[in-house]
Each structure stands twice: as structure tokens, then as C-alpha cells.
Design a protein around this motif. Sequence first.
Motif, mmCIF file in Angstrom:
data_model
loop_
_atom_site.group_PDB
_atom_site.id
_atom_site.type_symbol
_atom_site.label_atom_id
_atom_site.label_comp_id
_atom_site.label_asym_id
_atom_site.label_seq_id
_atom_site.Cartn_x
_atom_site.Cartn_y
_atom_site.Cartn_z
ATOM 1 N N GLU B 236 -28.891 -42.112 -21.335
ATOM 2 C CA GLU B 236 -28.465 -42.128 -22.839
ATOM 3 C C GLU B 236 -27.013 -41.533 -22.783
ATOM 4 N N ARG B 237 -26.136 -42.140 -23.430
ATOM 5 C CA ARG B 237 -24.783 -41.366 -23.587
ATOM 6 C C ARG B 237 -24.576 -40.840 -24.703
ATOM 7 N N PHE B 238 -23.906 -39.481 -24.707
ATOM 8 C CA PHE B 238 -23.565 -38.628 -25.943
ATOM 9 C C PHE B 238 -22.205 -38.115 -25.751
ATOM 10 N N ILE B 239 -21.451 -37.573 -26.971
ATOM 11 C CA ILE B 239 -20.240 -36.990 -26.654
ATOM 12 C C ILE B 239 -20.380 -35.550 -26.827
ATOM 13 N N GLN B 240 -19.598 -34.868 -25.746
ATOM 14 C CA GLN B 240 -19.475 -33.433 -25.941
ATOM 15 C C GLN B 240 -18.143 -33.100 -26.365
ATOM 16 N N VAL B 241 -18.118 -32.343 -27.338
ATOM 17 C CA VAL B 241 -16.560 -31.868 -27.692
ATOM 18 C C VAL B 241 -16.610 -30.212 -27.603
ATOM 19 N N SER B 242 -15.343 -29.975 -26.928
ATOM 20 C CA SER B 242 -15.264 -28.621 -26.454
ATOM 21 C C SER B 242 -13.749 -28.030 -27.000
ATOM 22 N N LYS B 243 -13.899 -26.884 -27.665
ATOM 23 C CA LYS B 243 -12.463 -26.218 -28.075
ATOM 24 C C LYS B 243 -12.153 -25.437 -26.734
ATOM 25 N N VAL B 244 -10.783 -26.256 -26.729
ATOM 26 C CA VAL B 244 -10.052 -25.636 -25.442
ATOM 27 C C VAL B 244 -8.503 -25.081 -25.625
ATOM 28 N N ASP B 245 -8.045 -24.039 -25.051
ATOM 29 C CA ASP B 245 -6.516 -23.904 -25.124
ATOM 30 C C ASP B 245 -5.936 -24.652 -24.056
ATOM 31 N N GLU B 246 -4.340 -24.496 -24.061
ATOM 32 C CA GLU B 246 -3.777 -25.365 -23.257
ATOM 33 C C GLU B 246 -4.253 -25.436 -21.772
ATOM 34 N N GLU B 247 -4.233 -24.046 -21.350
ATOM 35 C CA GLU B 247 -4.601 -23.776 -19.916
ATOM 36 C C GLU B 247 -5.937 -24.344 -19.627
ATOM 37 N N GLU B 248 -7.097 -24.152 -20.525
ATOM 38 C CA GLU B 248 -8.282 -24.656 -20.202
ATOM 39 C C GLU B 248 -8.106 -26.230 -20.140
ATOM 40 N N ARG B 249 -7.518 -26.727 -20.933
ATOM 41 C CA ARG B 249 -7.343 -28.392 -21.084
ATOM 42 C C ARG B 249 -6.818 -28.871 -19.763
#
Lengths: 676, 676
Positions: B236-249
Motif C-alpha cells: 500500500e502506498r501512502f504519502i508522508q509529509v514532513s516539516k523541514v528547514d532548508e538544511e534538513e531539506r
Amino acid sequence: MEVTRRCFKDCLNLVYAAIEEADFLAIDGEFSGISDGPSVSALTNGMDTPEERYTKLKKHSMDFLLFQFGLCTFRYDPKESKYITKTFNFYVFPKPFNRSSPDIKFICQSSSIDFLASQGFDFNKVFCHGIPYLNQEEEAQLREQTEERRSQQANGVGTPSFISPSCSKGPAHVPDEHKDFISRVVEKVETLFSSKEKTVDLEPCTGFQRKLIYQTLNWKFPKGLHVETVETDKKERFIQVSKVDEEERKRREQQKVEREQEELNDAVGFSRVIHAISKSSKLVVGHNMLLDVMHTIHQFYCPLPEELQDFKEVTMCVFPKLLDTKLMASTQPFKDLISNTSLAELEKQLNDSPFKAPETEAAEDFPSYNTAKEQLHEAGYDAYITGRCFISMANFLGSFLTPPKAHVSARSKLIEPFYNKLFLMRIIDIPYLNITGPDLQPKRDNVLYVTFPKEWKTSDLYQLFSAFGNIQVSWLDDTSAFVSLSQTDQVQIAMNTSRYAESYRIQTYAEYIQAKQQDKDKLAHSSKSWTEDGWVRPHYAASAASAGFGYSRSLRKRSISPIQPEQGSSEAAAVDGWSHYSYSDSSESKKRKTDDVVESKTSEGWLKTTEASESSGSSLVPEEGSPEAPDPTEDAEGTLAWQQAAAIPGHISQKTKKKSEAAGASSSLFEVPEVW
Amino acid sequence: MEVTRRCFKDCLNLVYAAIEEADFLAIDGEFSGISDGPSVSALTNGMDTPEERYTKLKKHSMDFLLFQFGLCTFRYDPKESKYITKTFNFYVFPKPFNRSSPDIKFICQSSSIDFLASQGFDFNKVFCHGIPYLNQEEEAQLREQTEERRSQQANGVGTPSFISPSCSKGPAHVPDEHKDFISRVVEKVETLFSSKEKTVDLEPCTGFQRKLIYQTLNWKFPKGLHVETVETDKKERFIQVSKVDEEERKRREQQKVEREQEELNDAVGFSRVIHAISKSSKLVVGHNMLLDVMHTIHQFYCPLPEELQDFKEVTMCVFPKLLDTKLMASTQPFKDLISNTSLAELEKQLNDSPFKAPETEAAEDFPSYNTAKEQLHEAGYDAYITGRCFISMANFLGSFLTPPKAHVSARSKLIEPFYNKLFLMRIIDIPYLNITGPDLQPKRDNVLYVTFPKEWKTSDLYQLFSAFGNIQVSWLDDTSAFVSLSQTDQVQIAMNTSRYAESYRIQTYAEYIQAKQQDKDKLAHSSKSWTEDGWVRPHYAASAASAGFGYSRSLRKRSISPIQPEQGSSEAAAVDGWSHYSYSDSSESKKRKTDDVVESKTSEGWLKTTEASESSGSSLVPEEGSPEAPDPTEDAEGTLAWQQAAAIPGHISQKTKKKSEAAGASSSLFEVPEVW
């Protein structure tokens, strides 16, 4: 219950009994693949005609192997008010019967195999222990061969599989390099005659050497010997020579005949299960079962006929009463209540109100499944779930009766509207293949055929047609698609707009069909070569004589084939707003003979439908992600909202109230469009 | 050592090291079938030309899957005077890499599958845990796709696999029925921004819904978010959404690039082993290895070229040094000492005098096989046995030296005559395919092409030609065969006799070849359609650019292709009684460049052969039992006595005595007919 070659013979009577006592049967098949050519989205185009769909599936799906067959029998126990189930999970494999039997080739599609592997499918059970089978023609030929061999032996020709007629008359011609070997054999046999031993085993040798031994011994010792080829566990063959008197010789011959008969039955193998299902004439339920039916007929009865109409006739002989739960769930009164008709989702929804989970119990010694835990895609389990879905839906129909009934049997008239209509995957405006009559023929005058550069995506088509309201796109290949407009009156405007376009071209659906028909006429005599080198269709010599089985290719063509769409032909009279379908004169098919059952159908003339689809974008879902269709198994269950008459439950129950069930509910109660 | 997908990455360095340190390698493959069309006896006709044989194998064998690959590396330990072996048994399966990767279809032949099953083959290991692979073109395209996606992402286009360029510029068009769903997602993400959580998992949804989510979030939240599709164990596929700052990104992007690189290597999978074998340029030994070589190239490098000459060139690039133990065993000085060259029999005979069982020992942590007990037909074990056979035969050659040597290395000049000559199954007068030069061209002026009614059997042909001495029959199909007369001077008499025959027709071999060539010329432009629907040759879009690998289809045709036999052409000068073979001018190919190795070959001009065959009936053995070839695997090892110069061991050892081994033994010492 898992059934492999090892236990098949022991299980067979159990299977026969289960079919015999059942109220209805549910089946399911697992295949080694779906399409050997086009992507699944091209294989199941939203604008296919039933003929096109049949032709494509026949051409691109039948070289895969049906290697797991699920059968679940359902017997209603009125005392306990529940169904008793017996589930069988057969593993099927075309193990060659002997050296001259057909060496079947089949295709595997890696995505399908990988999917089954991820579901824990046991391939060793298929390939190592699968039950063999023969279709009708192979069976007939094998019986013929056996008969022929026997009558030759009776005439003293010996073992004709190794001796051609002209050779058996004189001494064998033994090539120099085998002369020593053969004289050693003759010595051994002479020693046998003068010893107390009754039998001597010769050393393993080649087929050619065995031939020479047979010929030589036959000529040198015409009486008093029984010569037989024996196979070791390691598949080595050697010859066993025994001294026998006439009585012993006869006894052995008799044993041999019985053994041959037994072997022949073993070779027919799994096909005997299908014959039993067929003979029972019981209702056979499946989910999205067109491919299951096609594979079953193709593998266990006969190669599929060229023409759809002939396929329908064979199908009625093999499965006189079919019901497709996907079609049922997609039809009123279920359509509005069921959002997703994939088997797993359907099962979930049918356990909840307004439906009721059916009461079923596994018979003694049969596995009981825990529906909350089990994996789908094991054929036996899928058949079981399919049967449960059918029971829930059938019982739900009972709630419309006065008084409501909690149990509706598989023989109830309430079920009849759903008989013999097989779900057609993803066709926008033809929900089902009508096995017992002509198919629906939507006019499709809101449909355009568009060709364009291969860089185009769905979004480009949306852009192009944005001025004409909502559209539905059905991709044909990289450079062409059908575009359905929501309003037919926009068609001419779109055509006019495209007149000076250079990058793309638009034709009406009628123009497209006409051009296609012309191409087909041209090609009519140049196809059919693909099965000529023994592919799947087996190697046995010609002769044929499709024994026993009631289907004959020479049946005269029935007069009920659907009218060929002709450009500009005047529409058949539209009945009750059924303006999007034309159909043939219903009087022609009011009575039709199927096998030995005469069915009487009355067309009540109040057929229902609606304008074909306002549901924008629903056809996008499966095709959108990538032009190559995604996981075919997901597709195989992919739903497509096709539009049909909105149910008017009030109307239905009102109508129903007028009749008691004993008087028989109308077969047109639920909105399956019928054309006869 | 069994190697499946599960342990492949961990084993790979072990494999590389084993290849690196080896003196030579032995390989073997197991396939899902042999022939998808003609019977095995038609596929391997005794009168095939090398071109015909190649064309038939390419057409009828390449759609099967090589699903088990055996590699055994042999390193000589001079201190212990024995070989240290490392055996790998790879299970190979084209598991689709992702949804847009090729969905390979392959054929299974039930007799082959059944045979492997009877040998205990584990199909689950193949289908559930087989190592994936890509050929050169697929790999190049995958790298290209990955690059393209990366550069698009760098340009801020987002996740282009779900967004077509025209859509990403504005807000996504969300169809009505998905609007609720999408606004719930947006709410969730807004909640995420105001909460302490760093990540939110959305519910599983369809590909179309994921596309809408990507588009919407990309447009609404161009910064501060990382959006990713995750797959559960249950696919099963699902979407994961994460908050990131530029470095993390950036860190995540970097991780993603690495992961992609890793995935790409995983997708190339088993092909990396073949690349390593190829790069090592080590001697690769196989038994009856033509099909193994063809399958290996076809599956892991590139679709096989149309022309035999091109195939030879590719082969030299992939495997610069090949040796076929079946050909070696069928050649002097072994031919007279070895009666049966099937692998199992060969191994047995090579353990007995005058040969010596080779000293081998499994390296630590590698399985050691007990040759008295093990089953053949496990690819790793077969490779091991093949290597042992090679060692025995190579060492035997050392006994001809003065002083005799007990160990002959894989690099010895004594072995050279056997390089790059692949055994041709059952061809009566062409023992091998010569990979590095033109093939032998027997004149076949003693051969007749006969057509007759399909009722005829071999015995009828024997009767017909009984007046002309011994014959050999090579069946082509039900109604035609080649008949070789033992005396060429009888040919004209036979032709004359047949002039007024009505039931059969006779042509000379030359007439037959001429007619066939004419047919071929006519059809030249009308074939090739069979791979067009993505069959085995995968689905990836065009582009190609056969990366890295040194083979290019546009290589100019070399001038060494064998002379086309022309009717009535004057024979090329016969050398030393080589009267049955014509060959092209040897000066043309004295030097040829293969990859980066320049080989220098001198034609010594004392080529040997004999009159082609007095061995009556030897061609009967495999075909006789039934017109359908029996067990193909037995056939695959079936031997056919092809006639060649009788060895004169005295002559050989005499000649050898004149030279010390240091001075280099002549490459023509042993009677492999050479034409350059």
C-alpha cells in the motif's frame, strides 16, 4: 482444502459430492499473467466494443496459464439458517502425460508472478505437484491412440509405439555398433528360458536400443515372453522380460488395459472437476469473472473460438448459469450503496449495514477461513469470499419483498436479472458482456477519436477540449485516444474547430468504426498464423472429433447476433429514454434453446438507463499515473464508475408490493439493462 | 553457495574476489524451456548451417528465462597441487524495478519445468527471491531517467513522475469528487505546521489522488515541506509529509540521491556479476554452452543481433575466451577415448584411466560437493563438474609433452586449439561454431533434400534409398528430410531414379540452398515483427545509446564472413584432403581486433578431416523413438557421432617430442579443424 497431484485422485469423490449437494458454486482462478502484448490500459480500453474486448483478451491473455483454481461449494442448511461451505484450492499444471503428449508452453508475466510471490504464493506446489489436465480434443485423441494401440496388439503387431509396420515383418536391422549389445540381450533371454527365474531386468538403455530389443525379441521369441518398458524413480527406462504362459499373458494384458484406462483418467486430471461443475448446471458465481471463464474453457475444453458469438455459445454449454458479483455490485440497487467493487472492498462493505454478513460455516474437515485475517489472491479463498458477497447481496434483495425475506436462495427469481452478464472492465458505457443475448450498443455519438503526437499527455487533451465541458479520455496508444464529451451537441463544434489543426486530427466515433471495419475486411484472410507452431494449442495430430461434450463448432449461427453498427443507420426505436443504445429486434430471441433447457424470457419493455456519464475524470484514475498501466492485479480490480439509471427504491418496493414472491418477482426488478 | 535477492548485495564482493583470483571460471545456466516452436529435433537439424542454427535458436529459445546461473571459480594452488573452488548458484528473476520498468514476459515449457521439478528444483527461490537484472540498454535508460528527474527537481519542478509540465504552473485541477479529500489533506498539513510533530502520514490512496496531493501541496506550500511516497509491506502506498528547514531539506535530498543510486545498482543486480566475468577476460568454460552464452548475452547485455557474424562479435566482447568441454571431449585426442560426451558420463569417464580425477577442494565457507551423490541440473553443481572435466582433459594433454606434465594451466598453449569453438548439437558435419573466424563449410554434395507425404517414416526413406548404400536421415518436418548418401557418386543416380516419382521429390543440397536463399531474399523486408509489442525485449522508450559496453551495431561488417555457397561455384582449393570443406581466404583474418586484445593466429595449413561419415544410422538415435523429440533435457545432452580425422596418437606425440613446451606447443596439435 489444498489439492495437488498427490492427493487429487483421493479427493475427487469429495469434490463430486460437494458439487452435487451444493446450492451454488463460487470459482476463482489465478493466472501466470494478464497481457503478453499491450499494456493493461490498452487491453481494456474504455471504448472497446464487446467483440474487440473478446478478441484482445483471446489474443493477449490466453497464453498465460491458469495455475490455481479455487472452488467453493455452498449448501444452505435451512435448519441452521446458514450455508455450509467446502473450499478447494486446486494447483494445476500441464505435466506432459507421456513422451508423445502435448508439451504445453505458457507465458509468465514478471509483474504478475512477482505480485503472487509477494502474497506468499507457492510456485513449487504448482510446478512440482500441479494436477495435469487435457482439453476435450486431447482427451479424445488420447483415447483414440490407446484404442488403436490395443487393437494393433490384439492383431499381434506387438508394441507399435516402437515398431513401424514395415519393420515388424522381418528381423530387425541392427546397426553394427549395436550388434554386440543386442546379442548380449538375446543371450540373457535365452538364459532366462533355461533358468528358474521368471523375469530378467535388462540394463537401462536408449530409446533406439529399446526399439531394437523389441524388434529382435518379437521376431526371435514370438511366444512365451512378455516384454515391457519400466521406468525407475530416476526416470531411467529399462526393459523387463518375463516368461509367461498363455493365461499369465492374458492376465497381464488385462492388467495393462486397466492401467492404461487409469492413466488416461489421470491425464484428463483436473478437467474432470470442470466437467462435473458443467454437468451439475448449478449457478456458478465469480468476481469479475470474464477472464476466469475464458481461461477455464480454453484450458479444459477447447481453444477459444474466433467469434464472440461462438464464445457465448460454448460458454452456455460449459457454464449454463453464471453470475458475476462485480457486475451485480455495480448494478442497482447495489450501485449507490457500494463505492468500491474490488473484491476486498466489496466484502468489507457487505458486512456493514444495510447489508448483513452472511452466516457460513466450513464443513467438517474443511478449512475455515478467518475473513479478517486471510490473504486475498489465494484462489480458494477468493472463491469463498466471492460466494459470501453473492449471499449478502442476494439476501439484501429479499428486504424489498413483502414481507421481507432474510434468505434468498440461489434459485430465486430475484437473482435472474444478474444471470449470465459478465462484467466488462472499464468500458465506459457497456457494463457487461451478455452471454445469452446481443450486447448493448451505445451510439457513442458524443465520442471523438483523436490522433496526436506521442509527446501529448492527458493534460494536453484536457486543454484542447476545455471549451467543450467535461471530458473523459480513453487512451488507445501513445498517439491516439477516445475523448467523450459530456454534451453531444458539442461534437460538431469540436469537429469544426479541428478542421485546420496540424498537430492533431479528430474523427467521430462512427467514422473511426467505419475505417476500422474497412481495415478488418482487408485483413480478413491474412491473420490466424500465430497458433500454427503448436503454441498452447497442443501438438497432437489432426483428427479431432470433439468427443462427448455438447458443443459443436458447426452449430448453425443463431439469428440473434447484434446488429453491426452501420454509419448513418436509423436508430432502432428508443424505449423509455434508452436513447444511447440500439438493439436488435427483441422478438428474435424470446425463446432460445441452451443445451437441453428451454428458457423463456419476457421483455417487459421498461428498460432503464441515463445519459452516459457526467462523472468527469473517473476514467482517468487507472490510466493517469503513467502511460504504462500500473500493477495489473490492482488494475484487475480497478473500478470504473459507469453510469446507469439512478435507482428509485421507492418505485421498486412499490412495484414489488403488488406481487407476492410466490407469484415470482419480475426479472427486470433491478436495473440491469436488458435488450431482449 | 546459494545466492538470492536477499543476500545478493552481501555476496557481491565475495563473487568479485573469487573471479579476480581465479585461473579460470566455469558457468552453467538453467532455462525455463528450450523451444517455443519446432520440436527439439527440428530445432537442431543435422544439416543446419551455423547461420540457420543461430537463427533458429535466437527465434525459438530466447523467450525462455535463464533463471539459475551457476558460476564456479577455480584457483590453482601450486603448493598443494590442487584447485580451490568457489561455487555460486544464483537465482535470477526479472522482478520489475518500479512501475515504469520493463514488465518482462517469458515462456515456460512444461516438459522442461517438469524435468527440473523432478530434479528438486526450487521454483520459489526463483520467483520469490530471484535476483533482478537489467541489460545494458535498460540500465542506461534508467540512469538517464534518474538524471533527468534529478535535474528537474533541481529546477524546482517538483516530483515530475506525477506532474506533467503544463500542470505544475498553476493550482491543480481537482475533480469535484476529490475536492473533499484534498481539502482534508490540506487541513492536516496546516495542522502539522502549527503542531510539535515533525511528520504526518496521510491515509493510503490511489495514484491519482497522490498526484493531486503532490500538485496541491507543491503549489500551496512551496517551502518548508518534504513530501514523499512511502510503501508499506503490503504494497500500500501512502504519502508522508514532513516539516523541514532548508538544511534538513538538503540533507534529505542528498539521502534521496544516494538511495536512488543504490536502487539503481540493485536494479542492475545480477548483470553486475556478468560484467565482472566479462571484465576479467578469464577463460570461461561451459559444457555444450552455445545456449548458455546466447541467453547470458540476451538477458544481461543486449538483444541478440540478427546476423551470426554480429553475434560472434558481441560474444567476443562479453566473453573474450570461451571453451566448450563438450566440443573438447568430442575432439581428438579425446574423441576416441570418450564414448559419451553428456556431462554426467563425461565426468565419470574422466575419473578413470587414462585420465585422472582432478584434485579440487572447496574454499572455506563454500559448499563441497560429493560428486558420487550430487544431482546434476543444479547450475552451480553443473558448473563445478564442467570445470573438473576441463581440468582432467587439460592435464591429459600434458601427458603428451616431454617430459610429461601432470598440471596444464588454463593459460597453456596446449588449450588454445579449443578456444572459442562452441559445440553445435547434432550437426553431422560441422562440429562447432567458430566464434573467432569463419565457420566450416562442408560441401554436402552427398546430401539430398527429399519431400514426401506426411505418412512416411524413416523406414520408408531407408527403403527408397536402399540401393545406394548406407544413408543418414535428418528430418526437417513431417514431409521433408535430408538424406546423406555414403557415396557422393550415387547422388546423380538417385536423382535420375526419382525423375518420374510422383509421391516424393528429390533435390540436391545445392538446389535446396539456392531455393532457400531466393525465398529469404523475397522475405527480407517482411519479418521482424515478433518483438514489436515489448516481448522480452522490454518496454522502455526508444533513445537507447548502448552505454559503456564495447559493442556497437554499427561496426563495419568485417570481411571474414564465410563465402556464401553458390551453386556450381568452383571449390576453393582443397588442402590436405580437406575436400569436404570450403573456406575463405585465410589471409583475410590473420589479424583481428577483439575489444582491446590483438590476437595473432597463424594458419598452419595442415588441416585435417575425413570423408563425412560411414557411421550408418547414428543420426537415428535421437529422432527415431517418436517424431516429437523426447525429453528435451535428455536431448540436450544427446550425443551424435560426427566424423572427423581418426587420431594418430603416434603422429601427435612424435610431433610433440620435437618441441619443448617452453617453446610453445603448436596450436594445431589436436585435431580441431581450423580454417584460418
